[in-house]
Design an enzyme around this catalytic site. Structure first.
Site, PDB file in Angstrom:
ATOM      1  N   GLY A  91       0.776  -1.163  -0.166  1.00 57.66           N
ATOM      2  CA  GLY A  91      -0.064  -0.072   0.004  1.00 57.66           C
ATOM      3  C   GLY A  91       0.899   1.210   0.053  1.00 57.66           C
ATOM      4  O   GLY A  91       2.132   1.126  -0.245  1.00 57.66           O
ATOM      5  N   HIS A 149       0.974  25.922 -20.811  1.00 55.55           N
ATOM      6  CA  HIS A 149       2.052  25.002 -21.486  1.00 55.55           C
ATOM      7  C   HIS A 149       3.672  25.506 -21.157  1.00 55.55           C
ATOM      8  O   HIS A 149       3.770  26.832 -21.001  1.00 55.55           O
ATOM      9  CB  HIS A 149       1.960  25.101 -23.098  1.00 55.55           C
ATOM     10  CG  HIS A 149       2.880  24.310 -23.746  1.00 55.55           C
ATOM     11  ND1 HIS A 149       3.251  22.950 -23.880  1.00 55.55           N
ATOM     12  CD2 HIS A 149       4.173  24.832 -24.300  1.00 55.55           C
ATOM     13  CE1 HIS A 149       4.066  22.671 -24.606  1.00 55.55           C
ATOM     14  NE2 HIS A 149       4.929  23.702 -24.884  1.00 55.55           N
TER      15      HIS A 149
END
Ligand SMILES: Cc1cc2nc3c(=O)[nH]c(=O)nc-3n(C[C@H](O)[C@H](O)[C@H](O)COP(=O)(O)OP(=O)(O)OC[C@H]3O[C@@H](n4cnc5c(N)ncnc54)[C@H](O)[C@@H]3O)c2cc1C
Length: 458
Positions: free
Chosen positions: A176, A437
């Site tokens: 986990g 971007h």
């Protein structure tokens, strides 16, 4: 006897956040804490592990400096200092909670609190009473009968973040978030690490595509991965621990200096007076309704002691919801289907909502899109091309059912999907929301575009 509007038992991210919200709402509040303020999260969980992982990241950067055109002539690690730094960060955060509680005029009562009938709490012989008592006693490392923790050779997470010396080898039982983060940390620091996972996939709660990518990445980094395997017994009599591991092919004995048991948590319910008050529990959890009320009026429970994901942000959200309801504010019940989960290994993992398998099993017709970071300009520039973003939409109504990410920095990116889903956004709205971007976050927009057959950069 001191009388309060609200007494919170435990000062983890459930307890201290509930207390601050209660104080903001004008309620006279006290917090009872037997250890350091901030609970597991600040002292033994989220924060100290992330400090350790940061050291591992920096060390990894140094190892790969040449990839970036840099020559680092000499570098080394100092394990003791890495641990010291982590402890320092945790202490600083705990002091921050102390400051916040003081600022909000919340009384801090140090000691072990035991619930009493009649809305009272006993702390080391002194009684306090309140109209509302919130149980937020959290959890500890779960022990398996065949994997008893001796704190030296078979350890839990507390020892794993405070070892005096770095072990040469380690077996991590359970993959986990906790097991995976420690496996990555120790491997990056130079320990030989084997992960043993009982289920067929690592990080078994994640989408299968994510689990598979994670396994590839861990193996590439040099971690030995054993899935479909379980540790049957350990022999700690010699210098090395001998673990008998049951695999699909039969039993195998593997050796390591230390075994880290990361097989989950057990709630702190013992000795806190639940039976005296008559509060109902079921399978290690306190039973509560949507407003965190137990079966006994005036007693509430939040965080790791109640059913639901054992995460800091969940504990805090439950604390706020519980207290706002107590204060009579109109409040929505928490949507447990929209809770993000993160693993801060390398690569990082972040997800929210249904996996593809769950969505299919729920009967949805799906539109699934995927964008690999290998096609992202920012990922290329950063040298972080491993991983992808995967999005899952309901084909009929466009509901964003799930979002699964693996790669550098995705734990900071998942909030977009959480917010989008909360606002019931559709895929096309995500596409029309212009992403900056170059960023890793463009991968979310591109994955959505892929789901709708409009992807540009693939
Ligand atoms: C190694 C590790 C890493 C983790 N990383 C993350 C992560 O990155 N992100 C995330 O969201 N979650 C993470 N978690 C989980 C997170 O720490 C827990 O979900 C969170 O701390 C639960 O908050 P809580 O308030 O319910 O309880 P806790 O944080 O456990 O706090 C409970 C507090 O109650 C006190 N207490 C208990 N009994 C009594 C008593 N009788 N009297 C007085 N005080 C008492 C305890 O001393 C403790 O301080 C991690 C956990 C671990 C172990």
């Amino acid at each position: 006897m001191s009388k309060y509007d609200v007494i919170v038992l435990g000062s983890g991210p459930g307890g201290y956040v509930a207390a601050i919200r209660a104080s903001q709402l004008g309620l006279k509040t006290a917090v009872i804490e037997k250890e350091s303020l901030g609970g597991v999260c600040l002292n033994w969980g989220c924060i100290p592990t992330k400090a350790l992982l940061k050291s591992a990241d920096v060390f990894n950067y140094l190892k790969h400096a040449e990839d970036y055109g840099l020559t680092v002539k000499e570098y080394d690690k100092d394990f003791t200092k890495v641990v010291e730094r982590s402890r320092g960060v945790a202490d600083g955060m705990s002091k921050g909670v102390q400051f916040l509680l003081k600022k909000n005029k919340i009384d801090v009562i140090n000691g072990f609190g035991k619930l009493k009938p009649g809305k009272k709490v006993d702390v080391d012989g002194k009684e306090y009473s309140a109209d509302h008592i919130i149980i937020a006693t959290g959890a500890r490392s779960r022990e398996l009968p065949n994997l008893k923790q001796d704190g030296k050779k078979v350890i839990g997470y507390r020892e794993a973040m405070t070892l005096k010396t770095q072990p040469k080898s380690m077996i991590v039982v359970g993959s986990g978030a906790i097991g995976s983060e420690f496996a990555h940390f120790y491997n990056a620091m130079g320990t030989e690490v084997t992960i043993v996972e009982f289920l067929p996939n690592l990080v078994p709660l994640e989408d299968e595509d994510v689990s598979k990518q994670f396994e590839r990445s861990l193996k590439k980094a040099g971690i030995k991965v054993m899935t479909n395997s379980s540790v049957e017994k350990v022999d700690t009599s010699g210098k090395m621990v001998k673990a008998t591991v049951k695999t699909k092919k039969g039993e195998e004995i593997i050796e390591a200096e230390i075994v880290l048991s990361a097989v989950g948590i057990a709630s702190n319910l013992d000795g806190i007076g639940l039976e005296d008050v008559g509060i109902v529990t079921d399978r290690d959890k306190i039973m509560v309704n949507d407003w965190y009320q137990t079966n006994i009026p005036g007693y509430y429970a939040i965080g790791d002691v109640v059913p639901g994901p054992a995460l800091a942000h969940v504990a805090s959200a439950e604390g706020i919801t519980c207290v706002e309801k107590i204060a009579g504010i109109h409040v929505e019940a928490i949507d447990y289907g929209n809770i993000p989960g993160c693993t801060y290994a390398t690569p990082e993992i972040a997800s929210v909502g249904m996996t593809e398998k769950q969505a299919k099993e729920a009967g949805y017709e799906l539109k699934v899109g995927k964008f690999p970071f290998s096609a992202s300009g920012k990922a290329s520039a950063s040298g972080a091309k491993d991983g992808f973003v995967k999005v899952i939409f309901d084909a009929k109504y466009g509901e964003w059912l799930g979002c699964h990410m693996i790669g550098a920095g995705v734990t900071d990116m998942i909030a977009e999907a959480v917010l989008g889903r909360k606002l019931e956004t559709t895929g096309h709205e995500v596409l029309k929301a212009i992403h900056p971007h170059p960023t890793m976050s463009e991968a979310v927009m591109e994955a959505v575009a892929d789901a709708y057959g409009e992807v540009i950069h693939l």
